[in-house]
Design a protein around this motif. Structure first.
Motif, PDB file in Angstrom:
ATOM      1  N   PHE A   1       1.129  56.690 -36.810  1.00 13.20           N
ATOM      2  CA  PHE A   1       2.326  56.860 -37.824  1.00 13.20           C
ATOM      3  C   PHE A   1       2.604  55.943 -38.044  1.00 13.20           C
ATOM      4  CE2 PHE A   1       6.371  58.005 -39.172  1.00 13.20           C
ATOM      5  CZ  PHE A   1       6.030  59.487 -40.379  1.00 13.20           C
ATOM      6  N   ILE A   2       3.370  54.219 -37.549  1.00 11.30           N
ATOM      7  CA  ILE A   2       3.881  54.191 -37.641  1.00 11.30           C
ATOM      8  C   ILE A   2       3.031  52.153 -38.224  1.00 11.30           C
ATOM      9  CG2 ILE A   2       5.192  51.810 -36.305  1.00 11.30           C
ATOM     10  CD1 ILE A   2       6.081  53.047 -34.062  1.00 11.30           C
ATOM     11  N   ALA A   3       1.604  52.808 -37.907  1.00 10.92           N
ATOM     12  CA  ALA A   3       0.842  51.615 -38.007  1.00 10.92           C
ATOM     13  C   ALA A   3       0.410  51.701 -39.785  1.00 10.92           C
ATOM     14  CB  ALA A   3      -0.641  51.922 -37.152  1.00 10.92           C
ATOM     15  N   LEU A   4       0.938  53.179 -40.216  1.00 11.04           N
ATOM     16  CA  LEU A   4      -0.026  53.716 -41.357  1.00 11.04           C
ATOM     17  C   LEU A   4       1.506  53.246 -42.202  1.00 11.04           C
ATOM     18  CD1 LEU A   4      -1.848  54.645 -43.196  1.00 11.04           C
ATOM     19  CD2 LEU A   4      -0.283  57.439 -42.721  1.00 11.04           C
TER      20      LEU A   4
ATOM     21  N   PRO B   1       1.681  68.588 -19.095  1.00  7.71           N
ATOM     22  CA  PRO B   1       2.783  66.354 -18.623  1.00  7.71           C
ATOM     23  C   PRO B   1       1.314  66.352 -18.719  1.00  7.71           C
ATOM     24  CG  PRO B   1       2.451  68.215 -16.653  1.00  7.71           C
ATOM     25  CD  PRO B   1       1.765  68.884 -17.763  1.00  7.71           C
ATOM     26  N   GLY B   2       0.407  65.853 -18.580  1.00 13.19           N
ATOM     27  CA  GLY B   2      -0.627  64.842 -18.823  1.00 13.19           C
ATOM     28  C   GLY B   2      -1.516  64.330 -20.631  1.00 13.19           C
ATOM     29  N   CYS B   3       0.071  65.145 -21.704  1.00 12.39           N
ATOM     30  CA  CYS B   3      -0.065  64.633 -22.364  1.00 12.39           C
ATOM     31  C   CYS B   3      -0.026  63.164 -23.652  1.00 12.39           C
ATOM     32  CB  CYS B   3       0.241  65.580 -23.756  1.00 12.39           C
ATOM     33  SG  CYS B   3       1.833  65.420 -23.893  1.00 12.39           S
ATOM     34  N   GLY B   4       0.663  62.483 -22.424  1.00 10.19           N
ATOM     35  CA  GLY B   4       0.879  60.857 -23.001  1.00 10.19           C
ATOM     36  C   GLY B   4       0.567  60.027 -23.683  1.00 10.19           C
ATOM     37  N   ASN B   5      -1.338  60.530 -23.874  1.00 14.19           N
ATOM     38  CA  ASN B   5      -2.256  59.492 -24.573  1.00 14.19           C
ATOM     39  C   ASN B   5      -1.938  60.050 -25.850  1.00 14.19           C
ATOM     40  OD1 ASN B   5      -2.914  57.965 -22.264  1.00 14.19           O
ATOM     41  ND2 ASN B   5      -4.175  58.691 -21.867  1.00 14.19           N
ATOM     42  N   ILE B   6      -1.788  60.832 -26.269  1.00 15.65           N
ATOM     43  CA  ILE B   6      -2.122  61.588 -27.420  1.00 15.65           C
ATOM     44  C   ILE B   6      -0.846  61.710 -28.270  1.00 15.65           C
ATOM     45  CG2 ILE B   6      -1.580  63.900 -26.828  1.00 15.65           C
ATOM     46  CD1 ILE B   6      -2.943  64.562 -28.531  1.00 15.65           C
ATOM     47  N   VAL B   7       0.605  61.674 -27.193  1.00 14.89           N
ATOM     48  CA  VAL B   7       1.492  61.178 -27.938  1.00 14.89           C
ATOM     49  C   VAL B   7       1.509  59.812 -28.065  1.00 14.89           C
ATOM     50  CG1 VAL B   7       4.043  61.391 -27.525  1.00 14.89           C
ATOM     51  CG2 VAL B   7       2.898  63.644 -26.432  1.00 14.89           C
ATOM     52  N   THR B   8       1.066  59.083 -27.269  1.00 18.63           N
ATOM     53  CA  THR B   8       1.551  57.919 -28.006  1.00 18.63           C
ATOM     54  C   THR B   8       0.746  56.848 -29.000  1.00 18.63           C
ATOM     55  OG1 THR B   8       1.722  57.026 -25.943  1.00 18.63           O
ATOM     56  CG2 THR B   8       0.957  55.480 -26.871  1.00 18.63           C
ATOM     57  N   PHE B   9      -0.996  57.567 -29.186  1.00 15.95           N
ATOM     58  CA  PHE B   9      -1.481  57.587 -29.820  1.00 15.95           C
ATOM     59  C   PHE B   9      -1.162  57.696 -31.501  1.00 15.95           C
ATOM     60  CE2 PHE B   9      -4.951  59.614 -33.086  1.00 15.95           C
ATOM     61  CZ  PHE B   9      -5.754  58.115 -33.134  1.00 15.95           C
TER      62      PHE B   9
END
Length: 340
Positions: free
Chosen positions: A42-45, A29-37
């Motif tokens: 990916f989109i920045a690259l 449930p706390g994996c939001g940060n790694i997903v956002t990162f």
């Protein structure tokens, strides 16, 4: 071909993105940060290569304005994903985020001094009522689930129920803040585009590139989830005979589908009217919600269905879909009579 292709991208990309996000969140449930990162990287690259031509293309909008926009965008993205760590069920998460119309209208009235028609106010009232119903029902579920978990007969179970409710309330507060911040960002973007012209792809790149250093603040959490992901069940990839932890596969697909979703919405905004875009996005949210409830068997009572229906009716009323459909059904005769 353009609009049809864009609609397919939105439905396939966005719906599957929600599915893989839920697969990730259900185990961690706390994996939001790694997903956002991962999504931001990916989109920045992609933007660095194809939009800025490896940094050689200068931005049309001053970087200082992007810094303001990025601060808001980063905050919204992180808080929205992190809220899932506070007993927020995915269906409620989706319904709550559908309340962006409310936030947009409120801030539009306060900041831009806008005035709306009676139908717009009615639609916002419906959306608010729907979200309120779903939120109240979810609150009851959180408390009852906590009581059941700790066993009502046990001493201190009431305290645990209260703690679970307060924990959930923090998540609701986070979603509310993110909703208002997102609306404020939309207004800021609107003023920028009026001044400098629309540069959606450029904005997409800078919104995902500039916040990357901010993830250093979340590095501990991201690293801990990297370790947890590595410990997940390994899956053998056919053809290459390579064993990969399943959570990394979920994350990869989530990132790719997020990009497909964003690209689809971008193409849609350039090919179709804003009404069409809103309608497609609304229908996509509804399908995602239905799939989440059925496939993942998320608890959803009759009152949740009532609240959901009210939210979507209000959304469609706001976009004036009903009047457009009615005008189409009446045909050209009505227009000719009006002209006379």
């Amino acid at each position: 071909m353009g609009p049809v292709f864009a609609v397919v991208l939105v439905f396939v990309g966005c719906c599957s993105n929600v599915v893989f996000l839920e697969l990730l969140v259900r185990d961690f449930p706390g994996c939001g940060n790694i997903v956002t990162f991962a999504q931001f990287v990916f989109i920045a690259l992609e933007g660095f290569i194809f939009e800025t031509n490896f940094g050689r293309k200068k931005p049309a909008i001053p970087i200082s304005n992007y810094v303001i926009m990025v601060t808001m965008f980063f905050t919204v993205s992180v808080i929205n994903n992190y809220a899932l760590n506070f007993n927020i069920a995915m269906p409620l998460h989706m319904i709550f985020r559908s309340g962006s119309l409310i936030a947009n209208m409120i801030l539009g009235i306060i900041i831009l001094k806008k005035r709306y028609s009676a139908s717009k106010y009615l639609s916002i009232a419906l959306v608010s009522a729907g979200i309120f119903i779903c939120t109240i029902m979810s609150a009851k579920q959180v408390v009852s689930a906590a009581a059941e978990h700790w066993n009502v007969s046990n001493e201190g179970s009431e305290d645990q129920g209260f703690y679970a409710f307060m924990h959930w309330l923090i998540g609701i507060a986070m979603l509310t803040f993110a909703l208002l911040m997102s609306a404020r960002m939309g207004i800021f973007q609107e003023t920028l585009y009026k001044k400098y012209g629309k540069h959606s792809k450029e904005a997409l790149f800078y919104n995902h590139c500039l916040p990357l250093p901010g993830f250093l603040l979340l590095s501990t959490n991201i690293y801990s989830h990297c370790v947890l992901f590595n410990q997940s069940t390994p899956v053998l990839i056919p053809g290459v005979e390579l064993s990969v932890p399943i959570m990394w596969i979920y994350l990869l697909i989530n990132v790719i589908t997020q990009y497909v979703c964003i690209r689809g919405v971008f193409i849609l905004t350039t090919e179709c009217a804003s009404l069409t875009v809103t309608l497609v996005v609304t229908l996509r949210k509804f399908l995602s919600l239905i799939f989440s409830i059925i496939y993942f068997q998320n608890p959803f009572t009759t009152w949740h269905w009532v609240g959901t229906a009210v939210v979507f009716v209000g959304t469609l009323l706001y976009t004036e879909v009903w009047s457009s459909v009615w005008a189409a059904l009446r045909g050209p005769d009505a227009k000719e009579k009006k002209a006379e």
